[in-house]
Design a protein around this motif. Structure first.
Motif, mmCIF file in Angstrom:
data_model
loop_
_atom_site.group_PDB
_atom_site.id
_atom_site.type_symbol
_atom_site.label_atom_id
_atom_site.label_comp_id
_atom_site.label_asym_id
_atom_site.label_seq_id
_atom_site.Cartn_x
_atom_site.Cartn_y
_atom_site.Cartn_z
ATOM 1 N N UNK A 113 0.833 -1.204 0.000
ATOM 2 C CA UNK A 113 0.000 0.000 0.000
ATOM 3 C C UNK A 113 0.862 1.247 0.000
ATOM 4 N N UNK A 114 1.943 1.241 0.792
ATOM 5 C CA UNK A 114 2.768 2.439 0.945
ATOM 6 C C UNK A 114 3.348 2.911 -0.382
ATOM 7 N N UNK A 115 3.756 1.986 -1.243
ATOM 8 C CA UNK A 115 4.333 2.380 -2.532
ATOM 9 C C UNK A 115 3.325 3.171 -3.354
ATOM 10 N N UNK A 116 2.092 2.683 -3.410
ATOM 11 C CA UNK A 116 1.040 3.375 -4.162
ATOM 12 C C UNK A 116 0.689 4.707 -3.505
ATOM 13 N N UNK A 117 0.607 4.713 -2.174
ATOM 14 C CA UNK A 117 0.205 5.925 -1.465
ATOM 15 C C UNK A 117 1.233 7.037 -1.650
ATOM 16 N N UNK A 118 2.501 6.695 -1.552
ATOM 17 C CA UNK A 118 3.559 7.687 -1.741
ATOM 18 C C UNK A 118 3.552 8.212 -3.180
ATOM 19 N N UNK A 119 3.316 7.313 -4.139
ATOM 20 C CA UNK A 119 3.249 7.737 -5.539
ATOM 21 C C UNK A 119 2.066 8.689 -5.755
ATOM 22 N N UNK A 120 0.913 8.390 -5.147
ATOM 23 C CA UNK A 120 -0.244 9.288 -5.241
ATOM 24 C C UNK A 120 0.083 10.657 -4.651
ATOM 25 N N UNK A 121 0.747 10.651 -3.495
ATOM 26 C CA UNK A 121 1.095 11.915 -2.843
ATOM 27 C C UNK A 121 2.017 12.745 -3.729
ATOM 28 N N UNK A 122 2.959 12.075 -4.399
ATOM 29 C CA UNK A 122 3.867 12.793 -5.293
ATOM 30 C C UNK A 122 3.110 13.358 -6.497
ATOM 31 N N UNK A 127 5.727 -4.591 6.663
ATOM 32 C CA UNK A 127 4.497 -4.256 5.943
ATOM 33 C C UNK A 127 3.848 -2.983 6.498
ATOM 34 N N UNK A 128 4.581 -2.240 7.328
ATOM 35 C CA UNK A 128 4.040 -1.040 7.935
ATOM 36 C C UNK A 128 3.953 0.081 6.913
ATOM 37 N N UNK A 129 2.738 0.593 6.695
ATOM 38 C CA UNK A 129 2.549 1.695 5.756
ATOM 39 C C UNK A 129 3.256 2.944 6.256
ATOM 40 N N UNK A 130 3.133 3.237 7.556
ATOM 41 C CA UNK A 130 3.729 4.464 8.087
ATOM 42 C C UNK A 130 5.250 4.439 7.984
ATOM 43 N N UNK A 131 5.857 3.295 8.291
ATOM 44 C CA UNK A 131 7.320 3.230 8.220
ATOM 45 C C UNK A 131 7.811 3.389 6.788
ATOM 46 N N UNK A 132 7.171 2.686 5.854
ATOM 47 C CA UNK A 132 7.582 2.795 4.449
ATOM 48 C C UNK A 132 7.346 4.205 3.920
ATOM 49 N N UNK A 133 6.246 4.839 4.335
ATOM 50 C CA UNK A 133 5.951 6.196 3.877
ATOM 51 C C UNK A 133 7.016 7.172 4.358
ATOM 52 N N UNK A 134 7.439 7.024 5.621
ATOM 53 C CA UNK A 134 8.492 7.909 6.135
ATOM 54 C C UNK A 134 9.763 7.791 5.321
ATOM 55 N N UNK A 135 10.054 6.587 4.862
ATOM 56 C CA UNK A 135 11.311 6.368 4.139
ATOM 57 C C UNK A 135 11.228 6.748 2.674
#
Length: 432
Positions: A238-247, A268-276
């Motif tokens: 999920x984090x990969x898609x969410x970060x791409x949407x934010x960009x 699999x933590x969305x918050x950790x992956x998003x921070x990175x």
């Protein structure tokens, strides 16, 4: 609201401190500037390193006061940064902790650097700053802040939404609800046709998900906040898609809720992956925040689904549904026929359903929607209908069976409550 800002006196930390000073002024929030000295440095250099750190902290505090920071306090701690800051945050009741993004990415995803470890330990919202200019412009009142809120039906989303709602008190926001979903899973949950591939989104599925997203974001709609939804079918993390949407949306701030997962679950933590991965600032809001004073809006009941089998208990549930739904609210009345029901039987069932609308409810105070569906798994049909209509509450009649009769015959109401995470009221008949 008290803000804590950690610093290691680097250029990035200094710039983040400037940003936090402006936020402190905007929010009229006291600022605590924190530096942590490791025990190794203390053992090696002794009192001299402590005096140097205190001098540097005091110099930073004076500089931040000239930028308008409110009531700047300095605190020098010793030990591991994540543990020391977490303990101080709990002791002082900080409502936000801020740190600058690490200069270099952590080489292995399973092991976090100082920022990751701090996020795991803190029980308060944690802001990791990248791209200071946007936050500073908002703090000066020069523009609205563009925020993407990671959206789903979960407790972490609810606490993140409440944090964003609190932020809106201090200035205008443009909120984009970013929803990443798996088409097959959602189609099954909603009782819709299963797609052929992960990007095969039917109009019915799109409309149902968009309606649900709009309902979830409703508490944010206010004069100072514009809100819209951006949905994306996902495959993978999920984090990969969410970060791409934010960009793609060019947001200034990405906000996600977190369960603060430990050990391998962090992979699999969305918050950790998003921070990175994110190129913008990220706020992670722990679920525990809700238990420590984050103001949450009382739930509002706007739509109720009542299911009846045309027996007394089911019909009684209809009456309670209309009693619970507020004026202007919607009541969905549902009856389930067997999968092999004929057209004549379906039409007869609809006439029976129409007769069960209370006379008092026919004055137009409520919107009434009638549905006669088919299926042998009655509880499954009810659960999927509740998801499609995105109801706030289910009202279910129960015959009150106990013991052997309950074990043999089962309880549709019990099965619905076991499958659905939506609030439900069960209505029993008075004792004879």
């Amino acid at each position: 609201m008290a803000i804590a800002c950690t610093t290691n006196f680097s250029d990035a930390a200094r710039r983040t401190s400037d940003t936090v000073a402006l936020l402190s002024r905007r929010m009229n929030a006291p600022l605590c500037l924190i530096h942590v000295v490791s025990k190794t440095l203390m053992r090696t250099f002794g009192q001299s390193v402590r005096e140097a750190a205190l001098s540097a902290l005091q110099g930073e505090a004076r500089r931040l006061e000239t930028l308008g920071a409110v009531g700047v306090e300095t605190v020098l701690l010793t030990g591991e940064p994540e543990q020391a800051v977490s303990e101080l945050a709990a002791e002082r009741g900080f409502q936000l902790v801020v740190a600058s993004a690490p200069d270099e990415p952590t080489p292995f995803r399973g092991l976090g650097g100082t920022v990751d470890r701090m996020a795991q330990e803190l029980d308060v919202p944690f802001l990791v700053v990248r791209g200071n200019a946007a936050l500073e412009a908002w703090a000066r009142g020069e523009r609205a802040l563009r925020v993407m809120l990671g959206l789903d039906r979960s407790r972490p989303f609810e606490v993140a939404r409440e944090w964003v709602k609190g932020l809106a008190r201090f200035g205008p926001l443009e909120v984009v609800g970013g929803r990443v979903f798996w088409a097959g899973t959602e189609a099954e949950r909603l009782g819709l046709e299963h797609p052929h591939n992960y990007k095969d989104i039917s109009p019915e599925l799109h409309d149902a998900l968009e309606q649900e997203a709009a309902t979830l974001l409703e508490p944010l709609r206010a004069a100072s906040t514009s809100v819209r939804v951006r949905m994306e079918p996902g495959l993978g993390r999920v984090a990969d898609h969410l970060v791409a949407l934010a960009a793609e949306e060019q947001v200034d701030l990405l906000v996600v809720g977190t369960h603060q997962r430990k050990a391998l679950a962090r992979l699999w933590s969305v918050s950790q992956a998003a921070r990175r991965l994110a190129s913008m600032s990220v706020v992670s809001v722990p679920v525990l925040t809700a238990e420590q004073g984050l103001e949450a809006e009382l739930p509002r009941v706007r739509s109720v689904l009542a299911s009846t089998d045309f027996m007394a208990a089911g019909d009684r549930a209809i009456a309670y549904a209309f009693a619970i739904a507020p004026p202007g609210g919607t009541v969905h009345l549902l009856h389930v026929e067997p999968a092999d029901a004929t057209q004549e039987e379906l039409e007869a069932a609809r006439r029976q359903l129409e007769l069960r609308v209370p006379r008092e409810a026919q004055d137009g105070a409520h919107q009434v929607e009638l549905s006669v569906l088919t299926g042998d798994d009655v509880a499954g049909v009810i659960t999927q209908a509740a998801e499609r209509h995105c109801v706030d509450l289910l009202c279910l009649g129960t015959h009150g069976r106990t013991g052997v009769s309950r074990a043999v015959l089962g309880s549709v109401a019990q099965q619905v409550m076991a499958r659905s995470d939506r609030p439900a009221v069960t209505v029993r008949m008075p004792r004879a």
